[in-house]
Enzyme design. Structure first.
Site, mmCIF file in Angstrom:
data_model
loop_
_atom_site.group_PDB
_atom_site.id
_atom_site.type_symbol
_atom_site.label_atom_id
_atom_site.label_comp_id
_atom_site.label_asym_id
_atom_site.label_seq_id
_atom_site.Cartn_x
_atom_site.Cartn_y
_atom_site.Cartn_z
ATOM 1 N N HIS A 56 9.630 -3.667 3.198
ATOM 2 C CA HIS A 56 9.192 -3.913 1.813
ATOM 3 C C HIS A 56 10.412 -4.237 0.928
ATOM 4 O O HIS A 56 10.357 -5.143 0.099
ATOM 5 C CB HIS A 56 8.511 -2.666 1.232
ATOM 6 C CG HIS A 56 7.196 -2.326 1.860
ATOM 7 N ND1 HIS A 56 6.988 -1.153 2.526
ATOM 8 C CD2 HIS A 56 6.026 -3.008 1.910
ATOM 9 C CE1 HIS A 56 5.726 -1.113 2.964
ATOM 10 N NE2 HIS A 56 5.130 -2.223 2.608
ATOM 11 N N GLY A 65 5.123 -10.297 4.077
ATOM 12 C CA GLY A 65 5.851 -10.292 5.339
ATOM 13 C C GLY A 65 5.075 -11.010 6.427
ATOM 14 O O GLY A 65 3.839 -10.988 6.456
ATOM 15 N N GLU A 66 5.821 -11.648 7.324
ATOM 16 C CA GLU A 66 5.172 -12.362 8.444
ATOM 17 C C GLU A 66 4.657 -11.408 9.520
ATOM 18 O O GLU A 66 4.018 -11.846 10.463
ATOM 19 C CB GLU A 66 6.147 -13.373 9.062
ATOM 20 C CG GLU A 66 6.371 -14.578 8.180
ATOM 21 C CD GLU A 66 7.272 -15.623 8.812
ATOM 22 O OE1 GLU A 66 8.016 -15.292 9.744
ATOM 23 O OE2 GLU A 66 7.234 -16.774 8.341
ATOM 24 N N ASP A 79 2.285 -9.393 9.130
ATOM 25 C CA ASP A 79 0.843 -9.617 8.978
ATOM 26 C C ASP A 79 0.636 -11.117 8.805
ATOM 27 O O ASP A 79 0.241 -11.587 7.737
ATOM 28 C CB ASP A 79 0.330 -8.839 7.760
ATOM 29 C CG ASP A 79 0.490 -7.347 7.954
ATOM 30 O OD1 ASP A 79 -0.224 -6.780 8.770
ATOM 31 O OD2 ASP A 79 1.374 -6.756 7.307
ATOM 32 N N MET A 81 0.851 -1.190 0.000
ATOM 33 C CA MET A 81 0.000 0.000 0.000
ATOM 34 C C MET A 81 0.892 1.247 0.000
ATOM 35 O O MET A 81 0.455 2.340 0.384
ATOM 36 C CB MET A 81 -0.948 -0.016 1.199
ATOM 37 C CG MET A 81 -1.901 -1.208 1.130
ATOM 38 S SD MET A 81 -3.463 -0.945 1.973
ATOM 39 C CE MET A 81 -2.924 -0.758 3.638
ATOM 40 N N GLY A 82 2.146 1.090 -0.416
ATOM 41 C CA GLY A 82 3.053 2.228 -0.498
ATOM 42 C C GLY A 82 3.632 2.600 0.845
ATOM 43 O O GLY A 82 3.629 1.800 1.775
ATOM 44 N N SER A 119 4.518 0.901 7.713
ATOM 45 C CA SER A 119 4.278 2.229 7.117
ATOM 46 C C SER A 119 3.684 3.168 8.158
ATOM 47 O O SER A 119 3.804 4.381 8.057
ATOM 48 C CB SER A 119 3.324 2.100 5.937
ATOM 49 O OG SER A 119 3.843 1.174 5.031
ATOM 50 N N LEU A 168 6.763 2.958 1.351
ATOM 51 C CA LEU A 168 7.679 1.814 1.412
ATOM 52 C C LEU A 168 8.793 2.028 2.431
ATOM 53 O O LEU A 168 9.258 3.147 2.639
ATOM 54 C CB LEU A 168 8.290 1.573 0.024
ATOM 55 C CG LEU A 168 7.283 1.261 -1.094
ATOM 56 C CD1 LEU A 168 8.013 0.939 -2.391
ATOM 57 C CD2 LEU A 168 6.351 0.111 -0.711
ATOM 58 N N HIS A 169 9.207 0.942 3.052
ATOM 59 C CA HIS A 169 10.283 0.982 4.035
ATOM 60 C C HIS A 169 11.170 -0.244 3.821
ATOM 61 O O HIS A 169 10.939 -1.045 2.896
ATOM 62 C CB HIS A 169 9.704 1.018 5.454
ATOM 63 C CG HIS A 169 8.665 -0.028 5.704
ATOM 64 N ND1 HIS A 169 8.945 -1.372 5.729
ATOM 65 C CD2 HIS A 169 7.320 0.069 5.914
ATOM 66 C CE1 HIS A 169 7.847 -2.051 5.971
ATOM 67 N NE2 HIS A 169 6.831 -1.212 6.067
HETATM 68 O O1 PAF Z 1 -0.164 -5.841 3.591
HETATM 69 C C1 PAF Z 1 -0.553 -4.912 2.870
HETATM 70 O O2 PAF Z 1 0.136 -3.909 2.650
HETATM 71 C C2 PAF Z 1 -1.930 -5.014 2.233
HETATM 72 O O3 PAF Z 1 -2.836 -5.637 3.073
HETATM 73 C C3 PAF Z 1 -1.909 -5.667 0.841
HETATM 74 C C4 PAF Z 1 -1.475 -7.113 0.916
HETATM 75 C C5 PAF Z 1 -0.972 -4.902 -0.075
HETATM 76 C C6 PAF Z 1 -3.313 -5.625 0.238
HETATM 77 O O4 PAF Z 1 -3.773 -4.323 0.080
#
Ligand code: PAF
Length: 282
Positions: free
Chosen positions: A37, A149-150, A152, A30-31, A188, A33-34
């Site tokens: 990512h 990533g783990e 989430d 979802m941008g 983020s 970025l760090h």
């Molecule tokens: O983990 C995220 O950043 C979001 O849930 C994803 C997987 C990009 C879906 O929008």
């Protein structure tokens, strides 16, 4: 770096490249970025010829309109950061219209109950939104491998279930949590932490590490009580949940079994910023 904003253009490009044998890794984001990512992007580049990074703040996975509004949108600096990694990266940064075509609503999914545990209890409809966007993105990008990533962890397990149930031709790979030197998991949302809260936030991982040690000799209930007590003493962090769960069903453990694998999960508020983290216990 090539930036696509239109699904038919990126689909066309990928289709032609795949016909020549090019392999694609995919990192949906979802941008904002760090380094977390970037570690996924680097892994994707080790295992595939090209890495596609999608940057899309998906409205259907937010249950809180304010959170959606405040979510950082930093496309320019995201692209600059990706340029430091490799030339073999494609960015797909679609509009809401390109993805949802006028119907910005989530599809309904059954993930065999995984969606009702932990985050599902506190974020209504969240995993329908995640399932909707990830399925669409997989259909557009058609990657060979996709990297999550783990941090989430529940999302990762649910996406593996989505792929299995819908027979999507992609291999989903979970990647270790990337942490700051003080243990705070990269997110983020960290950029929005006010200084006092930023200083307090590494407490989450520190507590998880001690919980892991305690889990060696104590019951899940005793460890949970201990963690709740520690958070109650911390004036900067408000615990939403601490749960020890089995890694495949995500069900809260009642009685430990040597043959099962467990993780401990935390969601806590630092002021109005919701942070999550987890740790493998055995
Ligand atoms: O983990 C995220 O950043 C979001 O849930 C994803 C997987 C990009 C879906 O929008």
């Amino acid at each position: 770096m090539t930036i696509f904003t239109n699904k038919s253009e990126i689909q066309d490009y990928i289709f032609k490249q795949k016909a020549k044998g090019t392999t694609f890794g995919f990192v949906p984001t979802m941008g904002a970025l760090h380094h977390g990512h970037l570690s996924l992007v680097k892994k994707a580049l080790q295992e595939n010829n090209i890495c596609v990074v999608s940057i899309f703040v998906n409205p259907t996975q937010f249950d809180n309109a304010e959170d959606l509004k405040k979510y950082p949108r930093t496309l320019k600096s995201d692209v600059t950061l990706l340029e430091t990694v490799s030339k073999n990266i494609l960015v797909y940064a679609p509009s809401v219209e390109d993805i949802y075509e006028g119907h910005t609503i989530a599809e309904h999914f059954s993930f065999d109950g995984l969606e009702f545990e932990m985050e599902g209890r506190f974020r209504q409809g969240h995993f329908d939104g995640v399932g909707t966007i990830v399925k669409r993105l997989f259909e557009i990008v058609t990657p060979n491998n996709a990297y999550f990533g783990e941090k989430d962890f529940q999302q990762l397990v649910i996406i593996k279930k989505l792929v299995q149930k819908h027979k999507l031709p992609v291999t989903v790979k979970g990647c270790e949590i990337y942490r700051e030197a003080n243990g705070l998991a990269f997110s983020s949302r960290n950029t929005r932490l006010k200084p006092d809260y930023k200083k307090a936030a590494p407490f989450i991982f520190k507590t998880l590490v001690t919980a892991k040690e305690k889990f060696g000799t104590k019951s899940a209930k005793q460890v949970t009580k201990w963690v709740e007590k520690q958070f109650a003493k911390n004036k900067f962090l408000e615990l939403e949940y601490f749960i020890i769960a089995e890694v495949t069903t995500l069900k809260t453990v009642k009685r430990k079994s040597k043959s099962k694998t467990y993780r401990a999960f935390v969601a806590a508020y630092a002021d109005d910023i919701r942070l999550i983290d987890n740790i493998a216990l055995n």
